[in-house]
Scaffold this motif. Structure first.
Motif, PDB file in Angstrom:
ATOM      1  N   LEU A 209       0.790  -1.301  -0.137  1.00 14.51           N
ATOM      2  CA  LEU A 209      -0.071   0.000   0.035  1.00 14.51           C
ATOM      3  C   LEU A 209       1.019   1.236   0.032  1.00 14.51           C
ATOM      4  CD1 LEU A 209      -2.829   1.268   0.331  1.00 14.51           C
ATOM      5  CD2 LEU A 209      -2.454   1.175   2.966  1.00 14.51           C
ATOM      6  N   CYS A 210       2.004   1.219   1.054  1.00 16.77           N
ATOM      7  CA  CYS A 210       2.726   2.623   0.992  1.00 16.77           C
ATOM      8  C   CYS A 210       3.633   2.844  -0.134  1.00 16.77           C
ATOM      9  CB  CYS A 210       3.615   2.319   2.250  1.00 16.77           C
ATOM     10  SG  CYS A 210       2.581   2.478   3.720  1.00 16.77           S
ATOM     11  N   HIS A 211       3.698   1.720  -1.215  1.00 14.60           N
ATOM     12  CA  HIS A 211       4.517   1.914  -2.375  1.00 14.60           C
ATOM     13  C   HIS A 211       3.439   2.169  -3.484  1.00 14.60           C
ATOM     14  CE1 HIS A 211       8.561   1.416  -1.029  1.00 14.60           C
ATOM     15  NE2 HIS A 211       8.250   0.312  -0.250  1.00 14.60           N
ATOM     16  N   GLU A 212       2.280   2.142  -3.277  1.00 15.71           N
ATOM     17  CA  GLU A 212       1.398   2.587  -4.439  1.00 15.71           C
ATOM     18  C   GLU A 212       1.914   4.230  -4.998  1.00 15.71           C
ATOM     19  OE1 GLU A 212      -1.612   0.802  -5.785  1.00 15.71           O
ATOM     20  OE2 GLU A 212      -0.185  -0.532  -5.361  1.00 15.71           O
ATOM     21  N   VAL A 213       1.580   4.244  -6.278  1.00 20.10           N
ATOM     22  CA  VAL A 213       1.905   5.410  -6.705  1.00 20.10           C
ATOM     23  C   VAL A 213       1.170   6.674  -6.321  1.00 20.10           C
ATOM     24  CG1 VAL A 213       1.919   6.961  -8.835  1.00 20.10           C
ATOM     25  CG2 VAL A 213       2.823   4.454  -8.890  1.00 20.10           C
ATOM     26  N   ALA A 214      -0.450   6.373  -5.957  1.00 25.18           N
ATOM     27  CA  ALA A 214      -1.097   7.327  -5.660  1.00 25.18           C
ATOM     28  C   ALA A 214      -0.584   7.804  -3.911  1.00 25.18           C
ATOM     29  CB  ALA A 214      -2.630   7.142  -5.648  1.00 25.18           C
ATOM     30  N   ILE A 215      -0.299   6.891  -3.296  1.00 26.97           N
ATOM     31  CA  ILE A 215      -0.106   7.069  -1.906  1.00 26.97           C
ATOM     32  C   ILE A 215       1.268   7.780  -1.538  1.00 26.97           C
ATOM     33  CG2 ILE A 215       0.253   6.060   0.083  1.00 26.97           C
ATOM     34  CD1 ILE A 215      -2.500   5.826  -0.417  1.00 26.97           C
ATOM     35  N   GLU A 216       2.240   7.221  -2.608  1.00 22.74           N
ATOM     36  CA  GLU A 216       3.471   8.049  -2.408  1.00 22.74           C
ATOM     37  C   GLU A 216       3.415   9.610  -3.046  1.00 22.74           C
ATOM     38  OE1 GLU A 216       6.062   5.596  -4.844  1.00 22.74           O
ATOM     39  OE2 GLU A 216       6.989   4.709  -2.887  1.00 22.74           O
ATOM     40  N   GLY A 217       2.596   9.544  -4.021  1.00 24.23           N
ATOM     41  CA  GLY A 217       2.173  10.996  -4.469  1.00 24.23           C
ATOM     42  C   GLY A 217       1.565  11.704  -3.532  1.00 24.23           C
ATOM     43  N   LYS A 218       0.858  11.308  -2.978  1.00 27.24           N
ATOM     44  CA  LYS A 218       0.063  12.346  -1.673  1.00 27.24           C
ATOM     45  C   LYS A 218       0.843  12.460  -0.530  1.00 27.24           C
ATOM     46  CE  LYS A 218      -3.804  12.674   1.145  1.00 27.24           C
ATOM     47  NZ  LYS A 218      -5.260  12.143   1.822  1.00 27.24           N
ATOM     48  N   PHE A 219       1.709  11.321  -0.010  1.00 23.70           N
ATOM     49  CA  PHE A 219       2.450  11.794   1.236  1.00 23.70           C
ATOM     50  C   PHE A 219       3.687  11.857   0.978  1.00 23.70           C
ATOM     51  CE2 PHE A 219      -1.590   9.320   2.431  1.00 23.70           C
ATOM     52  CZ  PHE A 219      -2.121  10.030   3.283  1.00 23.70           C
ATOM     53  N   GLU A 220       4.364  11.691  -0.050  1.00 25.41           N
ATOM     54  CA  GLU A 220       5.693  11.770  -0.617  1.00 25.41           C
ATOM     55  C   GLU A 220       6.719  11.242   0.624  1.00 25.41           C
ATOM     56  OE1 GLU A 220       6.000  15.914  -1.261  1.00 25.41           O
ATOM     57  OE2 GLU A 220       5.258  15.600  -3.451  1.00 25.41           O
ATOM     58  N   ASP A 221       7.472  12.013   1.300  1.00 26.10           N
ATOM     59  CA  ASP A 221       8.526  11.586   2.146  1.00 26.10           C
ATOM     60  C   ASP A 221       8.008  11.672   3.600  1.00 26.10           C
ATOM     61  OD1 ASP A 221       8.333  14.185   2.299  1.00 26.10           O
ATOM     62  OD2 ASP A 221      10.667  14.383   2.639  1.00 26.10           O
ATOM     63  N   LYS A 222       6.765  11.662   3.822  1.00 24.39           N
ATOM     64  CA  LYS A 222       5.997  11.679   5.191  1.00 24.39           C
ATOM     65  C   LYS A 222       5.388  10.414   5.479  1.00 24.39           C
ATOM     66  CE  LYS A 222       7.330  16.109   6.369  1.00 24.39           C
ATOM     67  NZ  LYS A 222       8.107  16.274   5.130  1.00 24.39           N
ATOM     68  N   ILE A 223       5.769   9.581   4.885  1.00 28.03           N
ATOM     69  CA  ILE A 223       5.407   7.993   5.234  1.00 28.03           C
ATOM     70  C   ILE A 223       6.414   7.552   6.103  1.00 28.03           C
ATOM     71  CG2 ILE A 223       4.590   5.838   4.502  1.00 28.03           C
ATOM     72  CD1 ILE A 223       4.074   7.074   1.768  1.00 28.03           C
ATOM     73  N   MET A 224       5.768   7.138   7.340  1.00 26.18           N
ATOM     74  CA  MET A 224       6.583   6.614   8.556  1.00 26.18           C
ATOM     75  C   MET A 224       6.119   5.252   8.899  1.00 26.18           C
ATOM     76  SD  MET A 224       7.161   9.947  10.799  1.00 26.18           S
ATOM     77  CE  MET A 224       5.617  10.426  10.373  1.00 26.18           C
ATOM     78  N   PHE A 225       7.120   4.261   8.773  1.00 25.25           N
ATOM     79  CA  PHE A 225       6.474   2.838   9.016  1.00 25.25           C
ATOM     80  C   PHE A 225       7.312   2.381  10.253  1.00 25.25           C
ATOM     81  CE2 PHE A 225       6.052  -1.896   8.412  1.00 25.25           C
ATOM     82  CZ  PHE A 225       4.933  -1.821   7.472  1.00 25.25           C
ATOM     83  N   VAL A 226       6.555   2.274  11.268  1.00 22.37           N
ATOM     84  CA  VAL A 226       6.764   1.939  12.645  1.00 22.37           C
ATOM     85  C   VAL A 226       6.653   0.461  13.188  1.00 22.37           C
ATOM     86  CG1 VAL A 226       6.851   2.819  15.103  1.00 22.37           C
ATOM     87  CG2 VAL A 226       6.738   4.370  13.298  1.00 22.37           C
ATOM     88  N   PRO A 227       7.615  -0.287  13.387  1.00 23.55           N
ATOM     89  CA  PRO A 227       7.341  -1.540  13.906  1.00 23.55           C
ATOM     90  C   PRO A 227       6.787  -1.438  15.451  1.00 23.55           C
ATOM     91  CG  PRO A 227       9.357  -1.687  12.492  1.00 23.55           C
ATOM     92  CD  PRO A 227       8.751  -0.290  12.864  1.00 23.55           C
ATOM     93  N   VAL A 228       5.662  -1.847  16.102  1.00 26.31           N
ATOM     94  CA  VAL A 228       5.696  -1.328  17.287  1.00 26.31           C
ATOM     95  C   VAL A 228       5.505  -2.540  18.356  1.00 26.31           C
ATOM     96  CG1 VAL A 228       3.729  -0.754  19.155  1.00 26.31           C
ATOM     97  CG2 VAL A 228       3.804   0.282  16.662  1.00 26.31           C
ATOM     98  N   SER A 229       5.455  -3.537  18.046  1.00 23.38           N
ATOM     99  CA  SER A 229       5.493  -5.068  18.528  1.00 23.38           C
ATOM    100  C   SER A 229       5.185  -5.150  19.810  1.00 23.38           C
ATOM    101  CB  SER A 229       7.287  -5.256  18.692  1.00 23.38           C
ATOM    102  OG  SER A 229       7.541  -5.322  17.110  1.00 23.38           O
TER     103      SER A 229
END
Length: 822
Positions: A209-229
């Motif tokens: 999902l985070c690598h979808e073109v539309a998602i990357e286009g909207k959020f650009e470098d403000k996507i953060m992927f946090v493993p919580v565990s």
């Protein structure tokens, strides 16, 4: 006086960046190339802003003209590409290559300016910029010192989205992907929960999902992927978020302070759309989600993945298992070898096995890969094993039971099962350094000291889907197969299985002892001190930020490897090694890792046992230069990763060579305070491998380097402040591999390099200032391989007539600046 034309670098950059961002969304045929250029421009944008800001302070502003000209050239190129029809295949191919070359040119140009990225967040360094003015290239030595600590921290603080899978199986996954994308692109939804049992593919779905073109286009470098565990550390998560967004990382002493800092950060970055993925949130950690919610920010989205449904948060998206047909398709893909169908002898048997896998992707992959190439009898045996134990009510337990059946045989090779169980020694959702595993296995299983026999096991675990071997792109240049930048990651269900297997039987009789302490809550058998001496050969102890010494005693007479995983106490930032190490006389390997954001002071170092052969320390403060007073006469290898080690030594300190006279390998990586090595290093006669990498303050090798006559490998890659070699390098007659890649300030190879007659390989990729070769280079008759870029290959080409065995390998990996901040 500054020419006006030299003051508009930022304006040209802004025009180019705007065009590229628009074309990524509208021009399909060049989308891949344009996206890479967009990512590059995003990375260098802070540098561009500072270049214009400080241009008036530079005595040679014309140095900026090549940058401006390059950006103008790029603007013309992308404009031209926007007008090319997708069916014009020849022109499309040609311009795709031109875009690739332009991206590489920008990256190469900005490597020399990249240290500015973190420096400009430091007030102290900004003053230095004002004071020195001068040539931009001359800034490098100052800038790298200030940027070093931060760039090292980014190695452990990366919240970038992991690589997306090449494909996802099932209409359910495709439908979920489409629905989640729609929800993220519309206004009003702030928290989305994606829930499913373990092994259903929640994390895989979010990566895609985070690598979808539309998602990357909207959020650009403000996507953060946090493993919580299972045991989230709010302080560390917030610090990593600051680092990801290139803000100065605050010191946080409490969870309340963390919440305050988080709110400040969200307010800073919330002017643009923000996407935060909280991956693998456990039921007990529901309250942590509240900490990240901020309803005042319009386009701030949070996606939570969990095995549990959190009723307070809506919408909830249920990810269902695969359909039977989809499960069959995935099973067939995973059981196939080299495009040859390796299906079951009959459809009924295949159907039954797939159904016993609960149609869960993780289970299907593990079971299918255990059946590759097996005959009918083995398939029947597997079905019988999977059919047992179906009275279990809890799905997670049933999944674990199913996975266990595939673990029990492993081709009759118990060694792979042993290696799999060893992975449980490291925390959940962490990147396990491959070198740490190799160090452990070399001593536990009496392998060769270089770990050559251990590395196939890493690939076997990956092949069987029992772990993922992560190979960074930048490490494709690692000619000597050291696995230094490789990591192993393991699904949390598989880790649970590994620990479950380790915990069989009485504590005193286990071969592996894996302990996870919450605060100072020691197990009863440990607290009561009634146990017999433990037989464990591998011991792993993990502590959280609430743990405090003193340690209770443990008797470990058989322990050969000890893994200590810890988070620092919020107040003290210290960690004391347990006293019982001193009495563990068979201990051969010690691995100490601090999982907090900042380094911790390591105490009780005096307990280190003289029988130790391998020590690996990560993110700790330890006085390496003053270690001469300890006695480690059996030590063969010592590794420091992101440590503070360069505390000033005095003339009264004993020599390092007296402390570890039999050391064969010294590995120092991302130790940003290291400036030079003590001369005593060169008196360690058995030293074969010297690795000083990503140490941006490191400026000089010891003049006595030639005394290290046994040296076979010298790695110095990304030591950006290193400018020369000592003359004594000519005496290194056993040197076979020299890695000086990305040594930006190195302007020449030593004149005496020709006397290193047994040198076989040189990696000089990224040596931007190196402009020529010394005459003595023709004497390197054993030189077999040189890795470099096109423009450096021109220097080597004429030598191939003389050095007949020489192969020039062009560095064609996708250009990237990740080595500076990943």
């Amino acid at each position: 006086m500054v020419n006006a034309s030299d003051g508009v670098v930022g304006a040209v950059f802004g025009e180019l960046f705007g065009i590229v961002k628009h074309l990524v969304k509208t021009v399909v045929v060049f989308r891949g190339n344009l996206k890479k250029i967009k990512d590059t421009l995003s990375s260098i944008e802070p540098i561009i802003n500072e270049i214009d800001k400080y241009n008036n302070m530079l005595e040679h502003p014309q140095e900026m003209r090549p940058i401006k000209d390059l950006l103008e050239e790029g603007k013309g190129l992308v404009n031209k590409c926007s007008k090319i029809h997708m069916l014009n295949l020849c022109t499309t191919y040609t311009h795709s290559k031109k875009l690739t070359h332009f991206n590489a040119a920008v990256l190469e140009k900005f490597q020399i300016y990249m240290p500015l990225l973190n420096v400009m967040t430091s007030k102290e360094t900004s003053v230095k910029v004002t004071e020195i003015g001068g040539d931009v290239k001359e800034l490098l030595s100052v800038l790298s010192n200030s940027a070093a600590h931060q760039s090292g921290l980014e190695t452990m603080g990366n919240l970038a989205v992991p690589a997306a899978p090449h494909f996802i199986v099932g209409l359910e996954m495709e439908a979920s992907l489409s629905k989640l994308k729609e929800q993220l692109l519309k206004e009003g939804v702030s928290v989305i929960v994606v829930t499913a049992p373990g092994g259903c593919g929640k994390t895989t779905l979010l990566k895609k999902l985070c690598h979808e073109v539309a998602i990357e286009g909207k959020f650009e470098d403000k996507i953060m992927f946090v493993p919580v565990s299972k045991k989230p550390n709010l302080r560390d998560i917030v610090q990593k978020m600051y680092q990801h967004n290139r803000f100065k990382v605050p010191e946080i002493k409490s969870d309340e302070d963390a919440v305050h800092c988080l709110q400040q950060l969200v307010n800073k970055i919330g002017q643009n759309p923000v996407l935060l993925v909280l991956d693998d949130v456990w039921k007990e950690s529901e309250s942590i989600i509240d900490k990240f919610v901020c309803d005042d920010i319009k386009d701030y989205k949070i996606v939570v993945t969990s095995r549990y449904e959190f009723p307070r948060f809506r919408p909830v998206h249920h990810l269902n298992p695969l359909t039977h047909d989809e499960a069959m398709e995935l099973f067939r893909q995973c059981v196939t070898v080299d495009d040859r169908s390796m299906g079951a002898p009959d459809a009924k048997l295949l159907n039954q096995i797939v159904e016993h896998c609960k149609r869960l992707p993780l289970v299907i992959k593990v079971v299918a890969k255990s059946l590759r190439g097996k005959d009918y009898a083995f398939w029947r045996k597997k079905l019988h094993e999977l059919s047992e134990g179906h009275s279990l009510l809890d799905l997670d337990n049933e999944i674990l039971a199913c996975l266990k059946k595939s673990l029990d045989d492993l081709d009759g090779d118990p060694l792979i099962k042993q290696r799999f169980m060893d992975l449980g020694s490291f925390p959940e959702d962490c990147k396990i350094p491959a070198t740490a595993l190799i160090d452990m296995w070399v001593e536990l299983y009496k392998l060769d000291s270089d770990g050559v026999r251990a590395t196939p096991d890493l690939h076997e675990l990956d092949y069987r889907n029992l772990a993922d071997l992560v190979v960074p792109r930048r490490d494709s240049r690692d000619d000597d197969e050291s696995y230094r930048s490789h990591y192993v990651m393991q699904h949390d269900l598989l880790r649970e299985l590994a620990i479950m297997e380790c915990n069989q039987g009485e504590v005193e009789k286990r071969e592996r002892l894996i302990l996870d302490l919450m605060g100072n809550n020691f197990p009863n058998w440990w607290r009561e001190q009634k146990q017999q001496p433990l037989r464990a050969r591998l011991v792993s102890i993990s502590t959280d930020g609430k743990f405090s010494t003193p340690w209770l005693n443990l008797e470990l007479p058989e322990a050969e490897a000890l893994v200590l995983n810890f988070q620092t106490n919020m107040q003290t930032k210290t960690y004391a090694l347990p006293e019982f190490i001193a009495k563990s006389h068979k201990l051969k390997a010690l691995i100490v890792t601090n999982y907090s954001f900042f380094p911790a002071e390591l105490g009780n170092f005096h307990v280190i046992e003289s029988n130790l052969r391998r020590i690996r320390l990560e993110r700790v403060t330890v006085p390496f230069l003053s270690m001469g007073k300890i006695r480690l006469h059996s030590l063969k290898k010592i590794s420091f990763f992101m440590c503070d080690i360069s505390q000033t030594s005095t003339s009264n300190d004993a020599k390092i060579s007296d402390a570890m006279p039999n050391l064969e390998e010294l590995d120092i990586d991302y130790c940003n305070d290291l400036v030079t090595l003590p001369d005593g290093i060169c008196e360690i006669k058995p030293l074969r491998k010297l690795s000083i990498t990503n140490c941006h303050s490191f400026s000089a090798l010891p003049e006595q380097l030639g005394q290290s006559a046994s040296l076979e490998v010298i790695r110095l890659n990304s030591c950006t402040n290193l400018s020369r070699f000592p003359d004594s390098i000519r005496s290194l007659q056993n040197l076979r591999f020299l890695d000086i890649s990305d040594c930006l300030n190195l302007s020449a190879l030593p004149d005496q390099i020709g006397q290193v007659v047994n040198l076989e390989r040189i990696n000089m990729k990224g040596c931007l200032r190196l402009s020529g070769l010394p005459r003595s280079i023709v004497k390197l008759r054993n030189l077999q391989k040189v890795v470099c870029e096109n423009e450096k290959a021109v220097m080597w080409g004429p030598l191939q007539d003389t050095l007949t065995g020489l192969e020039i390998t062009l560095f064609e990996e996708e250009a990237s600046l990740d080595w500076l901040h990943d």
